[in-house]
Design a protein around this motif. Structure first.
Motif, mmCIF file in Angstrom:
data_model
loop_
_atom_site.group_PDB
_atom_site.id
_atom_site.type_symbol
_atom_site.label_atom_id
_atom_site.label_comp_id
_atom_site.label_asym_id
_atom_site.label_seq_id
_atom_site.Cartn_x
_atom_site.Cartn_y
_atom_site.Cartn_z
ATOM 1 N N THR A 22 35.031 37.636 -25.420
ATOM 2 C CA THR A 22 34.254 36.758 -24.554
ATOM 3 C C THR A 22 32.932 37.405 -24.173
ATOM 4 O OG1 THR A 22 34.218 35.551 -22.449
ATOM 5 C CG2 THR A 22 35.421 37.633 -22.481
ATOM 6 N N ALA B 59 31.647 36.404 -21.282
ATOM 7 C CA ALA B 59 31.612 36.158 -19.838
ATOM 8 C C ALA B 59 32.914 36.624 -19.191
ATOM 9 C CB ALA B 59 31.389 34.672 -19.560
ATOM 10 N N PRO B 60 33.042 37.920 -18.939
ATOM 11 C CA PRO B 60 34.316 38.431 -18.421
ATOM 12 C C PRO B 60 34.704 37.881 -17.063
ATOM 13 C CG PRO B 60 32.590 40.106 -18.294
ATOM 14 C CD PRO B 60 32.045 38.986 -19.124
ATOM 15 N N PHE B 61 33.731 37.445 -16.288
ATOM 16 C CA PHE B 61 34.058 36.891 -14.971
ATOM 17 C C PHE B 61 34.136 35.363 -14.994
ATOM 18 C CE2 PHE B 61 31.951 41.022 -13.849
ATOM 19 C CZ PHE B 61 33.133 41.669 -13.519
ATOM 20 N N ARG B 62 34.302 34.812 -16.220
ATOM 21 C CA ARG B 62 34.586 33.388 -16.373
ATOM 22 C C ARG B 62 35.850 33.201 -17.196
ATOM 23 N NH1 ARG B 62 34.141 30.254 -13.179
ATOM 24 N NH2 ARG B 62 34.080 28.516 -14.645
ATOM 25 N N GLU B 63 36.814 34.086 -16.984
ATOM 26 C CA GLU B 63 38.110 33.958 -17.647
ATOM 27 C C GLU B 63 38.978 33.032 -16.793
ATOM 28 O OE1 GLU B 63 39.621 37.890 -18.493
ATOM 29 O OE2 GLU B 63 37.640 38.549 -19.185
ATOM 30 N N THR B 64 38.816 31.728 -17.014
ATOM 31 C CA THR B 64 39.498 30.730 -16.198
ATOM 32 C C THR B 64 40.964 30.605 -16.596
ATOM 33 O OG1 THR B 64 38.970 28.946 -17.728
ATOM 34 C CG2 THR B 64 37.339 29.447 -16.010
ATOM 35 N N MET C 130 43.472 41.635 -15.323
ATOM 36 C CA MET C 130 42.293 41.020 -14.701
ATOM 37 C C MET C 130 42.339 41.110 -13.171
ATOM 38 S SD MET C 130 42.668 39.755 -17.872
ATOM 39 C CE MET C 130 43.671 38.280 -17.854
ATOM 40 N N GLY C 131 42.927 42.181 -12.677
ATOM 41 C CA GLY C 131 42.934 42.411 -11.237
ATOM 42 C C GLY C 131 43.921 41.556 -10.486
#
Length: 264
Positions: free
Chosen positions: A180, A182-187, A230-231
């Protein structure tokens, strides 16, 4: 609109006007550098953990003839030969830019080893995955190949790598990743779609590197060090001994000597 505009005017079979050799030629001229080949085995270390370990311990030496404008190349002993390593080349465009330059400077085998998020569990965290194909959810690969769902690794390289790791008694899994931009758009929906495809991990470079490798006929292997969810869990992102570098270096040693043996 029949296709997204980002796919317009992509002609992957056409030659590029701008070649890496031109950039490297001018960089050498401006910096006064001699033409010296990089080591035959080079490592991309997007997290930078291995590079930081070597710099702190004095086990790596800066490769001063490396003409790249954007990165530093370090050399270090690996598998009875000298290998090169570049830290913090994160994401598909940066990884492929560096890969193009490395192969133009004499690299014969490129290994990328990055931390990754777990999608379909393969074991207890952390663990390593040899990526055999990567979901193309990034922009770089579409400049090198027509649209397709996955970028495929060279199956012979993957098979040789897995056999070598098994023989050495090192634990590693094999399977697909999702690359990806966009790692902070892993919906939740995107993760569910990747899970339905049997994807083991999410990372940011493999699809582009494999597409580049197929197009340019270069030897590239990508590994995911699956370290986190992913936290979503407490004490996530634990990489293991020495920030995961102890296990990573054992795996890199085995891969280097089996995929690109030192010349006699």
């Amino acid at each position: 609109m029949s296709s997204p505009p980002i796919l317009d005017n992509k002609h992957p079979d056409a030659p590029s006007v701008f070649e890496p050799v031109a950039l490297l030629r001018e960089a050498r001229r401006q910096k006064g550098l001699a033409v010296i080949d990089v080591p035959p085995v080079c490592i991309l270390d997007p997290d930078g953990d291995i590079v930081r370990r070597f710099k702190n311990s004095g086990h790596a030496k800066r490769f001063d003839a490396w003409p790249c404008y954007h990165t530093d190349l370090y050399s270090f002993p690996l598998a009875r030969q000298t290998a090169g390593i570049i830290g913090c080349a994160v994401g598909a465009p940066f990884a492929v830019l560096v890969a193009e330059e490395l192969f133009a400077c004499g690299c014969r085998l490129l290994i990328s080893l990055t931390s990754a998020g777990q999608i379909v569990p393969a074991g207890s965290l952390p663990y390593f995955v040899v990526i055999d194909r990567a979901l193309r959810d990034e922009g770089t690969s579409y400049h090198y190949a027509v649209p397709d769902a996955f970028a495929e690794a060279d199956p012979q390289i993957v098979a040789t790598a897995m056999e070598a790791l098994k023989t050495a008694g090192l634990r590693a899994y094999v399977g697909p990743s999702w690359t990806t931009d966009a790692p902070f758009r892993e919906t939740a929906a995107a993760l569910a779609a990747a899970r339905a495809r049997g994807v083991l991990a999410v990372e940011m470079e493999a699809a582009a590197l494999y597409t580049f490798a197929r197009k340019q006929k270069k030897d590239v292997l990508c590994l995911a060090h699956v370290t986190n969810t992913m936290g979503l869990a407490g004490q996530d992102f634990e990489k293991g001994e020495a920030e995961g570098t102890a296990g990573a270096l054992m795996i890199l040693e085995v891969l280097a000597i089996n995929l690109c043996p030192p010349e006699a």
